[in-house]
Design an enzyme around this catalytic site. Structure first.
Site, PDB file in Angstrom:
ATOM      1  N   ARG A  46       0.733  -1.352   0.146  1.00  0.00           N
ATOM      2  CA  ARG A  46       0.164   0.176  -0.087  1.00  0.00           C
ATOM      3  C   ARG A  46       0.892   1.018   0.224  1.00  0.00           C
ATOM      4  O   ARG A  46       2.423   1.535   0.596  1.00  0.00           O
ATOM      5  CB  ARG A  46      -0.848   0.356   1.106  1.00  0.00           C
ATOM      6  CG  ARG A  46      -0.896  -0.713   2.205  1.00  0.00           C
ATOM      7  CD  ARG A  46       0.537   0.116   2.863  1.00  0.00           C
ATOM      8  NE  ARG A  46       0.163   1.558   3.309  1.00  0.00           N
ATOM      9  CZ  ARG A  46       1.201   2.357   3.435  1.00  0.00           C
ATOM     10  NH1 ARG A  46       2.170   1.627   3.611  1.00  0.00           N
ATOM     11  NH2 ARG A  46       0.986   3.614   3.786  1.00  0.00           N
ATOM     12  N   ALA A  48       1.008   5.445  -2.007  1.00  0.00           N
ATOM     13  CA  ALA A  48       0.208   5.799  -3.516  1.00  0.00           C
ATOM     14  C   ALA A  48       1.456   5.286  -4.640  1.00  0.00           C
ATOM     15  O   ALA A  48       1.366   4.159  -5.583  1.00  0.00           O
ATOM     16  CB  ALA A  48       0.666   6.823  -3.841  1.00  0.00           C
ATOM     17  N   ASP A 236      -2.122  11.107  -1.583  1.00  0.00           N
ATOM     18  CA  ASP A 236      -1.945  10.205  -2.829  1.00  0.00           C
ATOM     19  C   ASP A 236      -2.714  11.116  -3.938  1.00  0.00           C
ATOM     20  O   ASP A 236      -2.968   9.446  -4.665  1.00  0.00           O
ATOM     21  CB  ASP A 236      -3.176   8.962  -2.255  1.00  0.00           C
ATOM     22  CG  ASP A 236      -2.997   8.077  -1.277  1.00  0.00           C
ATOM     23  OD1 ASP A 236      -2.636   8.558  -0.385  1.00  0.00           O
ATOM     24  OD2 ASP A 236      -2.822   7.451  -1.594  1.00  0.00           O
ATOM     25  N   ASN A 246      -5.501  12.552   1.309  1.00  0.00           N
ATOM     26  CA  ASN A 246      -4.564  11.582   1.709  1.00  0.00           C
ATOM     27  C   ASN A 246      -5.451  10.120   3.117  1.00  0.00           C
ATOM     28  O   ASN A 246      -6.187  10.895   3.109  1.00  0.00           O
ATOM     29  CB  ASN A 246      -3.706  11.884   2.221  1.00  0.00           C
ATOM     30  CG  ASN A 246      -2.180  11.422   3.095  1.00  0.00           C
ATOM     31  OD1 ASN A 246      -1.877  10.768   2.428  1.00  0.00           O
ATOM     32  ND2 ASN A 246      -1.534  11.162   4.432  1.00  0.00           N
ATOM     33  N   LYS A 247      -4.654   9.505   3.279  1.00  0.00           N
ATOM     34  CA  LYS A 247      -5.520   8.939   4.269  1.00  0.00           C
ATOM     35  C   LYS A 247      -6.040   9.857   5.577  1.00  0.00           C
ATOM     36  O   LYS A 247      -6.233  10.516   5.845  1.00  0.00           O
ATOM     37  CB  LYS A 247      -4.044   8.049   4.911  1.00  0.00           C
ATOM     38  CG  LYS A 247      -4.279   7.230   6.423  1.00  0.00           C
ATOM     39  CD  LYS A 247      -5.531   6.502   6.319  1.00  0.00           C
ATOM     40  CE  LYS A 247      -4.663   5.164   4.595  1.00  0.00           C
ATOM     41  NZ  LYS A 247      -6.000   4.504   3.923  1.00  0.00           N
TER      42      LYS A 247
HETATM   43  O1  MRU Z   1      -4.955   3.331   2.259  1.00  0.00           O
HETATM   44  P1  MRU Z   1      -2.729   3.225   2.259  1.00  0.00           P
HETATM   45  O2  MRU Z   1      -2.153   2.789   3.348  1.00  0.00           O
HETATM   46  O3  MRU Z   1      -2.287   2.749   0.654  1.00  0.00           O
HETATM   47  O4  MRU Z   1      -2.982   4.888   2.544  1.00  0.00           O
HETATM   48  C1  MRU Z   1      -1.742   5.503   2.000  1.00  0.00           C
HETATM   49  C2  MRU Z   1      -1.860   7.397   2.136  1.00  0.00           C
HETATM   50  O5  MRU Z   1      -2.780   7.481   2.656  1.00  0.00           O
HETATM   51  C3  MRU Z   1      -0.613   7.090   2.376  1.00  0.00           C
HETATM   52  O6  MRU Z   1       0.089   8.678   2.955  1.00  0.00           O
HETATM   53  C4  MRU Z   1      -0.079   8.352   0.572  1.00  0.00           C
HETATM   54  O7  MRU Z   1      -0.131   6.762   0.115  1.00  0.00           O
HETATM   55  C5  MRU Z   1       1.429   8.518   0.910  1.00  0.00           C
HETATM   56  S1  MRU Z   1       2.579   7.229   0.537  1.00  0.00           S
HETATM   57  C6  MRU Z   1       4.098   7.577   0.360  1.00  0.00           C
END
Ligand code: MRU
Length: 344
Positions: A46, A48, A236, A246-247
């Site tokens: 997981r 991005a 993301d 983002n998350k």
């Molecule tokens: O659901 P996830 O764990 O894939 O979410 C990831 C995030 O929100 C990260 O902050 C984002 O992808 C940036 S990773 C460099």
């Protein structure tokens, strides 16, 4: 750095199964397209940039398999890409990688299948290598800003485990720690899946960066006591006006930062910008299962529960002090500044 989220050697794609961290560091092989798609959907891999890299390698491997069976064609290639595209909707890096693989396919599809496969592999390897370089550049630009800060808060995991290199937000922190040993990172646990508690705390500790874990709802208490100097998070998908996804739980941090006049930084490579998204309305938000929320509490049967479980939230551009990219820093982002850096 001791960890490697993704490895690709001798046409074999391996990842650390992140659902098992930090209890177990188990390397698994993604030996088929089905396995790769399952791994992305289940968040075994997981973050991005990482899912973009996995998408690219998986498309190459499936194209190779179909070539061996004599059934690779433009049609079957499009089906592979479509299946990968349906794995997760929000992180634009996935679509960036798919589009690059599609271009590699159409540029070379007149040639022999060996040349075509070589080009697809070259493209996947370069997406991985470029991401590694982007992480380094983000760290380099970010350190110039972050060397002033001792207490920083981050959300989710934007580190080694989420990228092809040392991370985005965490690359900034790893590089800063090399020159400021007073750096200390507050890590939001990141409900419901605990990417902060399980992944960020784990990788910062592995790399000896002092950190403290908190439940997401404790962040306000830290801000109100003047204990936070800056916020840094990954992204993301970033729209052209600077709004970004983002998350889930990122936006509340941004609101807190604005309220307490604390700088709020986003760290992301150019592959996280969506040239087709004018603003947040063009960013699709993934909704996930109710089990992810209720299972933590040992609620076995979720049938009678109504649950709201978006994987991401939107933070409007007005909350962002600057976006730290591999191409430089975009202060107070807007469409002009973003286009200037992406298309100089
Ligand atoms: O659901 P996830 O764990 O894939 O979410 C990831 C995030 O929100 C990260 O902050 C984002 O992808 C940036 S990773 C460099």
């Amino acid at each position: 750095m001791k960890l490697e989220a993704i490895s690709f050697k001798n046409d074999t794609l391996k990842i650390i199964d992140q659902t098992l961290l930090p209890k177990q560091i188990k390397i698994i092989t993604l030996a088929s397209l089905n396995k790769s798609i399952e791994a992305i959907k289940k968040l075994r891999v997981r973050g991005a940039p990482a899912i973009g890299i996995i998408a690219a390698y998986s498309i190459f491997l499936e194209a190779k398999l179909l070539t061996e069976k004599g059934s690779l064609s433009q049609k079957s290639f499009n089906i592979i890409c479509k299946r990968v595209a349906l794995s997760r909707p929000t992180a634009v890096n996935l679509f960036f990688a798919i589009n690059k693989m599609k271009s590699a396919y159409s540029n070379f599809n007149e040639r022999t299948s060996n040349i075509l496969l070589e080009e697809l592999k070259k493209c996947a390897l370069s997406i991985h290598a470029e991401d590694r370089k982007s992480c380094e550049k983000i760290g380099y630009f970010g350190t110039k800003i972050f060397k002033e800060y001792n207490n920083v808060i981050t959300h989710c995991n934007a580190g080694i485990l989420a990228t092809g290199g040392n991370g985005t937000a965490l690359s900034v922190l790893y590089e800063t720690f090399k020159i400021n040993k007073k750096l200390h990172v507050y890590v939001d646990e990141t409900r419901p899946l605990g990417q902060g508690a399980r992944l960020t705390y784990f990788e910062l500790s592995q790399n000896n960066v002092p950190c403290t874990l908190l439940s997401d709802n404790a962040a306000g208490s830290l801000f109100s006591q003047n204990l936070i100097d800056a916020v840094v998070v990954g992204a993301d998908r970033i729209a052209l006006n600077g709004d970004f996804a983002n998350k889930i739980g990122t936006f509340p941090l941004a609101v807190l930062a604005k309220h307490f006049n604390i700088p709020f930084y986003v760290a992301a490579p150019d592959s996280t910008f969506d040239m087709n998204a004018e603003n947040s309305r063009d960013i699709p938000i993934e909704m996930r299962s109710k089990e992810e929320v209720v299972s933590f509490w040992g609620i076995g049967n979720s049938d009678n529960y109504n649950v709201y479980n978006p994987a991401f939230d939107i933070t409007p551009a007005e909350f962002v002090t600057a976006i730290i990219t591999n191409l430089g820093v975009i202060e107070k982002p807007d469409k002009n500044k973003i286009l200037n850096i992406l298309q100089p």
